[in-house]
Design a protein around this motif. Structure first.
Motif, PDB file in Angstrom:
ATOM      1  N   THR A 129       0.840  -1.205   0.000  1.00 24.99           N
ATOM      2  CA  THR A 129       0.000   0.000   0.000  1.00 24.99           C
ATOM      3  C   THR A 129       0.873   1.252   0.000  1.00 24.99           C
ATOM      4  N   THR A 130       0.282   2.372  -0.404  1.00 29.96           N
ATOM      5  CA  THR A 130       1.018   3.631  -0.431  1.00 29.96           C
ATOM      6  C   THR A 130       1.104   4.217   0.976  1.00 29.96           C
ATOM      7  N   GLU A 328       1.040  -1.608  -6.061  1.00 35.17           N
ATOM      8  CA  GLU A 328       0.277  -1.008  -4.977  1.00 35.17           C
ATOM      9  C   GLU A 328      -1.210  -1.279  -5.156  1.00 35.17           C
TER      10      GLU A 328
END
Length: 333
Positions: A129-130, A328
């Protein structure tokens, strides 16, 4: 809140939706009306589905703890949604969430049977994930590896109700329609699930910075063979879990205790042949470590932290659970 997807993720979503369109020309949905053949509804249906796709994925993933199964649920959701008469739908978001929840519950019960024959401990499938996912504290907490493991102790209905109420803040009437229970029953389930989770969740809020600092200390000690340095960051009752799925070697059962865990980690590090590296990454909204062997991703290591010390170490080695780690994933509430 939605976190913008990478271009690769958007392309994948477009392909997934296109595939779903080809397979979803007809069908009856959960409580919906079949759309007349030839009606100019597919474009509107597609537009609504794509608009809410990231939300639906997040709902399914939190209920299931598996990205692969969540993607399958989205395909099933599309097949049902594509046959709905949209003129009869008052709230498209709520309707889509209801379909997704029902499909996720069905899949969760199947997943439960698969876990019974799973080789070794079962861990949730990690997602890359970012960093800005952490800005939504409630969302970040709900998708953390530690919280997903806590939710594994709930019944399927409790888990769905907890996710819809505590994470997505749906009303009891909406949740009742999604899980086929009365609003009064949903209130009781929500209260029971909330108490169950509260007794098992991390004892205090942990910031990404605290997690990052703990992982940096863990990484230094592991790479240098510093046993005392490792003991200093591990809680006395730390638990190490490994998920190899019978494909990769992993600890067959949880290892408990700082001394046992520290010696196992340092001893195991020295047994690997090849070029080893531990690199930081954001996994399930929190800092984690990616373990690479000769440049190839071997495992993902996530942690649980209580009172500044690492109380849980979760190493996912099963290659079937690492397929989403090359891009992502967008999460949304």
């Amino acid at each position: 809140m939605c976190v913008a997807a990478s271009s690769g993720t958007r392309r994948e979503q477009a392909v997934d939706t296109k595939r779903a369109e080809h397979g979803g020309q007809a069908g009856r949905t959960d409580g919906g009306t079949r759309r007349p053949v030839g009606e100019a509804g597919p474009d509107r249906a597609t537009e609504a589905f794509v608009a809410h796709r990231n939300l639906l994925f997040t709902v399914a993933y939190e209920i299931l703890g598996s990205a692969a199964d969540a993607e399958d649920v989205l395909q099933e959701t599309w097949l049902r949604w594509s046959g709905v008469d949209l003129s009869q739908v008052r709230d498209q978001r709520a309707y889509l969430v209801r379909i997704t929840t029902r499909q996720a519950l069905t899949r969760l019960r199947t997943l439960g049977r698969r876990k019974e024959s799973y080789v070794g401990p079962w861990l949730p499938e990690p997602l890359l994930t970012t960093p800005d996912v952490a800005e939504d504290v409630e969302l970040a907490d709900s998708v953390s590896m530690a919280m997903l493991l806590v939710m594994e102790t709930l019944t399927p209905t409790e888990r769905a109700v907890f996710v819809l109420r505590e994470v997505f803040d749906l009303g009891y009437d909406e949740i009742a329609e999604a899980v086929d229970k009365s609003p009064a029953a949903v209130r009781q389930v929500a209260h029971r699930a909330r108490a169950h989770v509260a007794a098992r969740r991390p004892r205090g809020a942990v910031s990404p910075a605290q997690t990052r600092d703990a992982l940096a200390a863990f990484r230094r000690a592991t790479e240098t063979g510093d046993l005392q340095g490792l003991l200093d960051i591990l809680a006395p009752d730390v638990v190490l879990m490994g998920d190899g799925g019978g494909v990769k070697q992993a600890v067959p059962r949880p290892i408990v205790g700082a001394d046992k865990v520290a010696r196992l980690l340092i001893g195991g590090w020295g047994k690997f042949r090849g070029s080893l590296s531990l690199r930081p990454a954001h996994v399930n909204a929190y800092p984690a470590l990616l373990f690479r062997l000769d440049g190839e991703l071997d495992s993902v290591l996530a942690v649980r932290i209580d009172d500044g010390l690492i109380t849980g170490l979760y190493a996912v080695r099963n290659p079937h659970k690492l397929v989403h780690m090359d891009r992502e994933t967008t999460l949304c509430r």
